[in-house]
Design a protein around this motif. Structure first.
Motif, PDB file in Angstrom:
ATOM      1  N   VAL A 282      81.194  74.683  40.750  1.00 17.10           N
ATOM      2  CA  VAL A 282      80.225  75.619  41.317  1.00 17.10           C
ATOM      3  C   VAL A 282      80.244  76.887  40.466  1.00 17.10           C
ATOM      4  O   VAL A 282      81.315  77.446  40.188  1.00 17.10           O
ATOM      5  CB  VAL A 282      80.565  75.969  42.777  1.00 17.10           C
ATOM      6  CG1 VAL A 282      79.574  76.993  43.329  1.00 17.10           C
ATOM      7  CG2 VAL A 282      80.577  74.715  43.636  1.00 17.10           C
TER       8      VAL A 282
ATOM      9  N   TRP B 201      75.867  72.561  48.821  1.00 16.73           N
ATOM     10  CA  TRP B 201      75.391  71.377  48.114  1.00 16.73           C
ATOM     11  C   TRP B 201      76.544  70.689  47.383  1.00 16.73           C
ATOM     12  O   TRP B 201      76.650  69.462  47.388  1.00 16.73           O
ATOM     13  CB  TRP B 201      74.283  71.751  47.142  1.00 16.73           C
ATOM     14  CG  TRP B 201      73.781  70.594  46.327  1.00 16.73           C
ATOM     15  CD1 TRP B 201      73.822  70.459  44.970  1.00 16.73           C
ATOM     16  CD2 TRP B 201      73.155  69.398  46.822  1.00 16.73           C
ATOM     17  NE1 TRP B 201      73.267  69.270  44.574  1.00 16.73           N
ATOM     18  CE2 TRP B 201      72.850  68.586  45.698  1.00 16.73           C
ATOM     19  CE3 TRP B 201      72.833  68.932  48.103  1.00 16.73           C
ATOM     20  CZ2 TRP B 201      72.244  67.343  45.820  1.00 16.73           C
ATOM     21  CZ3 TRP B 201      72.230  67.685  48.212  1.00 16.73           C
ATOM     22  CH2 TRP B 201      71.939  66.906  47.094  1.00 16.73           C
TER      23      TRP B 201
ATOM     24  N   SER C 212      72.717  81.088  47.903  1.00 19.86           N
ATOM     25  CA  SER C 212      71.655  80.116  47.675  1.00 19.86           C
ATOM     26  C   SER C 212      71.933  78.776  48.342  1.00 19.86           C
ATOM     27  O   SER C 212      71.031  77.961  48.506  1.00 19.86           O
ATOM     28  CB  SER C 212      71.469  79.893  46.173  1.00 19.86           C
ATOM     29  OG  SER C 212      72.647  79.333  45.606  1.00 19.86           O
TER      30      SER C 212
ATOM     31  N   LYS D   9      74.602  76.884  47.083  1.00 22.03           N
ATOM     32  CA  LYS D   9      75.188  76.048  46.034  1.00 22.03           C
ATOM     33  C   LYS D   9      76.526  75.451  46.459  1.00 22.03           C
ATOM     34  O   LYS D   9      76.829  74.295  46.140  1.00 22.03           O
ATOM     35  CB  LYS D   9      75.331  76.825  44.726  1.00 22.03           C
ATOM     36  CG  LYS D   9      76.151  78.098  44.804  1.00 22.03           C
ATOM     37  CD  LYS D   9      76.089  78.866  43.485  1.00 22.03           C
ATOM     38  CE  LYS D   9      76.888  80.155  43.564  1.00 22.03           C
ATOM     39  NZ  LYS D   9      76.332  81.122  44.547  1.00 22.03           N
TER      40      LYS D   9
ATOM     41  N   VAL E 117      76.964  72.681  39.529  1.00 18.46           N
ATOM     42  CA  VAL E 117      76.042  73.213  40.536  1.00 18.46           C
ATOM     43  C   VAL E 117      75.988  74.720  40.353  1.00 18.46           C
ATOM     44  O   VAL E 117      77.003  75.408  40.492  1.00 18.46           O
ATOM     45  CB  VAL E 117      76.501  72.874  41.970  1.00 18.46           C
ATOM     46  CG1 VAL E 117      75.524  73.468  42.985  1.00 18.46           C
ATOM     47  CG2 VAL E 117      76.632  71.374  42.159  1.00 18.46           C
ATOM     48  N   THR E 118      74.830  75.227  40.017  1.00 18.78           N
ATOM     49  CA  THR E 118      74.690  76.653  39.758  1.00 18.78           C
ATOM     50  C   THR E 118      73.565  77.244  40.603  1.00 18.78           C
ATOM     51  O   THR E 118      72.691  76.519  41.081  1.00 18.78           O
ATOM     52  CB  THR E 118      74.425  76.892  38.257  1.00 18.78           C
ATOM     53  OG1 THR E 118      74.363  78.296  37.995  1.00 18.78           O
ATOM     54  CG2 THR E 118      73.130  76.250  37.821  1.00 18.78           C
ATOM     55  N   GLY E 119      73.606  78.552  40.774  1.00 20.64           N
ATOM     56  CA  GLY E 119      72.582  79.209  41.574  1.00 20.64           C
ATOM     57  C   GLY E 119      72.972  80.634  41.899  1.00 20.64           C
ATOM     58  O   GLY E 119      74.112  81.045  41.672  1.00 20.64           O
TER      59      GLY E 119
ATOM     60  N   VAL F 298      70.440  75.451  42.563  1.00 18.54           N
ATOM     61  CA  VAL F 298      70.122  75.642  43.978  1.00 18.54           C
ATOM     62  C   VAL F 298      69.543  77.040  44.142  1.00 18.54           C
ATOM     63  O   VAL F 298      70.210  78.040  43.859  1.00 18.54           O
ATOM     64  CB  VAL F 298      71.377  75.479  44.859  1.00 18.54           C
ATOM     65  CG1 VAL F 298      71.003  75.598  46.338  1.00 18.54           C
ATOM     66  CG2 VAL F 298      72.063  74.148  44.586  1.00 18.54           C
TER      67      VAL F 298
ATOM     68  N   VAL G 207      67.115  72.259  46.105  1.00 10.59           N
ATOM     69  CA  VAL G 207      68.029  71.765  45.080  1.00 10.59           C
ATOM     70  C   VAL G 207      67.202  71.124  43.977  1.00 10.59           C
ATOM     71  O   VAL G 207      66.404  70.217  44.238  1.00 10.59           O
ATOM     72  CB  VAL G 207      69.020  70.736  45.658  1.00 10.59           C
ATOM     73  CG1 VAL G 207      69.927  70.204  44.561  1.00 10.59           C
ATOM     74  CG2 VAL G 207      69.839  71.352  46.785  1.00 10.59           C
TER      75      VAL G 207
END
Length: 200
Positions: free
Chosen positions: A143, A38, A33, A35, A27-29, A182, A187
């Motif tokens: 993450v 999420w 954001s 992330k 999960v990146t962002g 994200v 998403v």
């Protein structure tokens, strides 16, 4: 000088095409954001006992950073186990139990903890992490921060951080499925919407 260890292409393919019940999710962002939220949602949906792996080094004199950590803690279910792992992330992943879900938050702070390593030592450290992820029997949710969408950092240490984290995320994106971005309150499942680069 001895060359750093390499991960074979077959190892990457094996991980992605595995038919086992384990999952490797990235999960990146950008900052703020959502992330982490999420990733926490995905961990709860796993239905497994969650081990939250915090990579930040806590500075008792940094009140703002402590406040950020406390916000994360208050959001997590009380039954989740928390491990403080600023350095030995690969070992923690290697020792994970099959019935659990590891939530690692975040890769950026983990990378920052190794900025004193030279490039050769860092390559060994990052490859070790990737190999442990390939062989981990548990679900793992990672993450990571997107740091390369802004201006080029003015100082060498900032550029080193950006380049190392960006490269690590790219390598993780080649073995994780799904990969989520994200941003803007949404998403996006990049594994469904995008195409992997040929050299991945």
């Amino acid at each position: 000088m001895q060359n750093p260890p390499e991960i074979s292409k077959t190892a990457f393919v094996t991980r992605v095409d595995s038919t086992s019940n384990r999952h490797l999710i990235l999960v990146t962002g950008p900052a703020r954001s959502g992330k982490s939220e999420w990733a926490e949602t995905l961990a709860m949906r796993s239905g497994k006992p969650v081990v939250y792996v915090a990579t930040a080094q806590v500075d008792p004199d940094d009140l703002e950073w402590r406040s950020r950590i406390e916000q994360h803690q208050q959001r997590r279910p009380c039954e989740w186990q928390t491990l403080q792992v600023p350095i030995t992330l690969a070992v923690t992943i290697q020792d994970a139990v099959q019935s659990t879900c590891l939530l690692v938050d975040s890769l950026g702070t983990w990378v920052a903890n190794f900025l004193d390593q030279n490039d050769e030592a860092w390559e060994i450290t990052s490859v070790e992490l990737l190999e442990c992820l390939l062989n981990c029997p548990a679900d793992v949710i990672l993450v990571a921060e997107e740091t390369g969408w802004g201006v080029v950092p003015a100082y060498p240490i900032g550029r080193k951080f950006r380049d190392r984290l960006g490269t690590l995320c790219r390598r993780l994106g080649a073995i994780a499925n799904p990969v989520f971005l994200v941003t803007g309150g949404h998403v996006l499942n990049l594994s469904l919407l995008g195409s992997p680069l040929p050299d991945s």
